[in-house]
Motif scaffolding. Structure first.
Motif, PDB file in Angstrom:
ATOM      1  N   SER A  65     -24.520   6.713 -34.876  1.00 53.15           N
ATOM      2  CA  SER A  65     -23.732   6.223 -36.006  1.00 53.15           C
ATOM      3  C   SER A  65     -24.066   4.766 -36.324  1.00 53.15           C
ATOM      4  O   SER A  65     -24.244   4.395 -37.489  1.00 53.15           O
ATOM      5  CB  SER A  65     -22.242   6.374 -35.699  1.00 53.15           C
ATOM      6  N   LEU A  66     -24.164   3.942 -35.302  1.00 49.74           N
ATOM      7  CA  LEU A  66     -24.500   2.533 -35.523  1.00 49.74           C
ATOM      8  C   LEU A  66     -25.881   2.402 -36.163  1.00 49.74           C
ATOM      9  O   LEU A  66     -26.070   1.604 -37.079  1.00 49.74           O
ATOM     10  CB  LEU A  66     -24.440   1.762 -34.201  1.00 49.74           C
ATOM     11  N   ARG A  67     -26.837   3.178 -35.664  1.00 52.11           N
ATOM     12  CA  ARG A  67     -28.201   3.113 -36.210  1.00 52.11           C
ATOM     13  C   ARG A  67     -28.231   3.572 -37.666  1.00 52.11           C
ATOM     14  O   ARG A  67     -28.830   2.939 -38.507  1.00 52.11           O
ATOM     15  CB  ARG A  67     -29.130   4.000 -35.371  1.00 52.11           C
ATOM     16  N   ARG A  68     -27.566   4.660 -37.959  1.00 46.23           N
ATOM     17  CA  ARG A  68     -27.596   5.216 -39.316  1.00 46.23           C
ATOM     18  C   ARG A  68     -26.888   4.340 -40.339  1.00 46.23           C
ATOM     19  O   ARG A  68     -27.329   4.242 -41.475  1.00 46.23           O
ATOM     20  CB  ARG A  68     -26.965   6.599 -39.326  1.00 46.23           C
ATOM     21  N   HIS A  69     -25.789   3.733 -39.938  1.00 45.26           N
ATOM     22  CA  HIS A  69     -24.938   3.054 -40.903  1.00 45.26           C
ATOM     23  C   HIS A  69     -24.988   1.529 -40.868  1.00 45.26           C
ATOM     24  O   HIS A  69     -24.568   0.899 -41.841  1.00 45.26           O
ATOM     25  CB  HIS A  69     -23.477   3.495 -40.722  1.00 45.26           C
ATOM     26  N   HIS A  70     -25.486   0.943 -39.783  1.00 46.05           N
ATOM     27  CA  HIS A  70     -25.320  -0.501 -39.645  1.00 46.05           C
ATOM     28  C   HIS A  70     -26.563  -1.296 -39.278  1.00 46.05           C
ATOM     29  O   HIS A  70     -26.585  -2.499 -39.513  1.00 46.05           O
ATOM     30  CB  HIS A  70     -24.218  -0.801 -38.621  1.00 46.05           C
ATOM     31  N   ALA A  71     -27.564  -0.682 -38.699  1.00 44.83           N
ATOM     32  CA  ALA A  71     -28.713  -1.479 -38.251  1.00 44.83           C
ATOM     33  C   ALA A  71     -29.960  -0.616 -38.145  1.00 44.83           C
ATOM     34  O   ALA A  71     -29.890   0.532 -37.707  1.00 44.83           O
ATOM     35  CB  ALA A  71     -28.410  -2.118 -36.895  1.00 44.83           C
ATOM     36  N   HIS A  72     -31.086  -1.194 -38.522  1.00 44.24           N
ATOM     37  CA  HIS A  72     -32.364  -0.498 -38.340  1.00 44.24           C
ATOM     38  C   HIS A  72     -32.777  -0.500 -36.873  1.00 44.24           C
ATOM     39  O   HIS A  72     -33.478   0.397 -36.425  1.00 44.24           O
ATOM     40  CB  HIS A  72     -33.465  -1.149 -39.183  1.00 44.24           C
ATOM     41  N   THR A  73     -32.332  -1.540 -36.154  1.00 43.90           N
ATOM     42  CA  THR A  73     -32.693  -1.668 -34.742  1.00 43.90           C
ATOM     43  C   THR A  73     -31.431  -1.851 -33.913  1.00 43.90           C
ATOM     44  O   THR A  73     -30.588  -2.689 -34.235  1.00 43.90           O
ATOM     45  CB  THR A  73     -33.627  -2.872 -34.520  1.00 43.90           C
ATOM     46  N   LEU A  74     -31.330  -1.066 -32.851  1.00 44.85           N
ATOM     47  CA  LEU A  74     -30.267  -1.233 -31.865  1.00 44.85           C
ATOM     48  C   LEU A  74     -30.898  -1.733 -30.580  1.00 44.85           C
ATOM     49  O   LEU A  74     -31.959  -1.244 -30.166  1.00 44.85           O
ATOM     50  CB  LEU A  74     -29.593   0.098 -31.534  1.00 44.85           C
ATOM     51  N   ILE A  75     -30.240  -2.674 -29.948  1.00 46.37           N
ATOM     52  CA  ILE A  75     -30.636  -3.164 -28.627  1.00 46.37           C
ATOM     53  C   ILE A  75     -29.516  -2.734 -27.685  1.00 46.37           C
ATOM     54  O   ILE A  75     -28.353  -3.107 -27.883  1.00 46.37           O
ATOM     55  CB  ILE A  75     -30.803  -4.693 -28.625  1.00 46.37           C
ATOM     56  N   VAL A  76     -29.867  -1.939 -26.684  1.00 47.57           N
ATOM     57  CA  VAL A  76     -28.857  -1.351 -25.805  1.00 47.57           C
ATOM     58  C   VAL A  76     -29.130  -1.755 -24.355  1.00 47.57           C
ATOM     59  O   VAL A  76     -29.992  -1.164 -23.701  1.00 47.57           O
ATOM     60  CB  VAL A  76     -28.850   0.192 -25.928  1.00 47.57           C
ATOM     61  N   PRO A  77     -28.408  -2.757 -23.842  1.00 48.19           N
ATOM     62  CA  PRO A  77     -28.572  -3.130 -22.443  1.00 48.19           C
ATOM     63  C   PRO A  77     -27.626  -2.314 -21.562  1.00 48.19           C
ATOM     64  O   PRO A  77     -26.422  -2.570 -21.510  1.00 48.19           O
ATOM     65  CB  PRO A  77     -28.191  -4.619 -22.430  1.00 48.19           C
ATOM     66  N   MET A  78     -28.143  -1.298 -20.898  1.00 45.35           N
ATOM     67  CA  MET A  78     -27.274  -0.445 -20.084  1.00 45.35           C
ATOM     68  C   MET A  78     -28.063   0.220 -18.977  1.00 45.35           C
ATOM     69  O   MET A  78     -29.045   0.926 -19.237  1.00 45.35           O
ATOM     70  CB  MET A  78     -26.631   0.636 -20.958  1.00 45.35           C
ATOM     71  N   SER A  79     -27.630   0.000 -17.752  1.00 46.27           N
ATOM     72  CA  SER A  79     -28.230   0.693 -16.610  1.00 46.27           C
ATOM     73  C   SER A  79     -27.877   2.165 -16.662  1.00 46.27           C
ATOM     74  O   SER A  79     -26.707   2.520 -16.825  1.00 46.27           O
ATOM     75  CB  SER A  79     -27.695   0.119 -15.292  1.00 46.27           C
ATOM     76  N   LEU A  80     -28.869   2.984 -16.532  1.00 42.96           N
ATOM     77  CA  LEU A  80     -28.665   4.418 -16.365  1.00 42.96           C
ATOM     78  C   LEU A  80     -29.270   4.757 -15.004  1.00 42.96           C
ATOM     79  O   LEU A  80     -30.458   5.035 -14.898  1.00 42.96           O
ATOM     80  CB  LEU A  80     -29.327   5.208 -17.494  1.00 42.96           C
ATOM     81  N   VAL A  81     -28.435   4.677 -13.976  1.00 42.67           N
ATOM     82  CA  VAL A  81     -28.940   4.780 -12.610  1.00 42.67           C
ATOM     83  C   VAL A  81     -29.162   6.217 -12.156  1.00 42.67           C
ATOM     84  O   VAL A  81     -29.938   6.451 -11.240  1.00 42.67           O
ATOM     85  CB  VAL A  81     -28.021   4.031 -11.613  1.00 42.67           C
ATOM     86  N   ARG A  82     -28.491   7.160 -12.791  1.00 46.05           N
ATOM     87  CA  ARG A  82     -28.697   8.567 -12.427  1.00 46.05           C
ATOM     88  C   ARG A  82     -29.725   9.174 -13.386  1.00 46.05           C
ATOM     89  O   ARG A  82     -29.570   9.126 -14.596  1.00 46.05           O
ATOM     90  CB  ARG A  82     -27.384   9.326 -12.488  1.00 46.05           C
TER      91      ARG A  82
END
Length: 181
Positions: A65-82
């Motif tokens: 939703s954020l990508r489609r409606h608000h920004a061409h680029t998303l920066i997502v800092p999130m550990s995905l440890v599993r």
């Protein structure tokens, strides 16, 4: 494009996200931790909100939703440890047609311990009595970089400055766009 910054706790994801946002001011920084905290407002906290199927589903839906409606680029800092959770989330984004640049910040376990210990104290989970530092230290995984999927950009955050890391991420993003277009 979605730039997903993965890596152990203390690897430098937030610092790199800030540097990338400085260079890409029209990008939006999206922290999926906020989705987990929102869920914990409605239900009893558990040891890790990533274990909640609704968290993983909402992380993907919110990013889309954020990508489609608000920004061409998303920066997502999130550990995905599993590994399974990483595959579910990144796969969900790719299945929705999003271009995802998955970056894994690797650092020596001793460097991660040092960085985590230097952080300001954060209250732990009252349900478990475990401090946030103990929780983060228990999730250090020296073999995580070797288990990242094909196409992941693996960078040594204990050897490169945030500016150099950002250079590498942006160059990888340009190569990805050029090869797709």
């Amino acid at each position: 494009m979605i730039i997903w910054l993965n890596g152990g706790f203390g690897a430098g994801k937030t610092t790199l996200a800030q540097e990338l946002h400085r260079r890409l001011p029209d990008a939006l920084v999206y922290d999926p931790e906020d989705v987990g905290l929102m869920l914990w407002k409605w239900m009893r906290p558990n040891a890790d909100f990533q274990d909640l199927p609704s968290w993983r589903e909402l992380v993907v839906a919110t990013a889309l939703s954020l990508r489609r409606h608000h920004a061409h680029t998303l920066i997502v800092p999130m550990s995905l440890v599993r590994d399974a959770y990483r595959a579910e989330i990144l796969g969900g984004l790719a299945d929705a047609g999003e271009e995802v640049l998955h970056v894994f910040l690797e650092a020596d376990a001793d460097v991660l311990r040092e960085r985590l210990s230097a952080r300001a104290p954060v209250p732990g989970n009252p349900e478990t009595g475990q401090s946030a530092l103990e929780w983060a230290l228990s999730r250090i995984d020296p073999a995580a970089a070797a288990r990242q999927p094909d196409g992941t950009v693996v960078l040594r955050s204990d050897r490169l400055t945030p500016a150099r890391l950002a250079d590498e991420v942006l160059a990888a993003g340009h190569r990805r766009i050029d090869s797709a277009g």
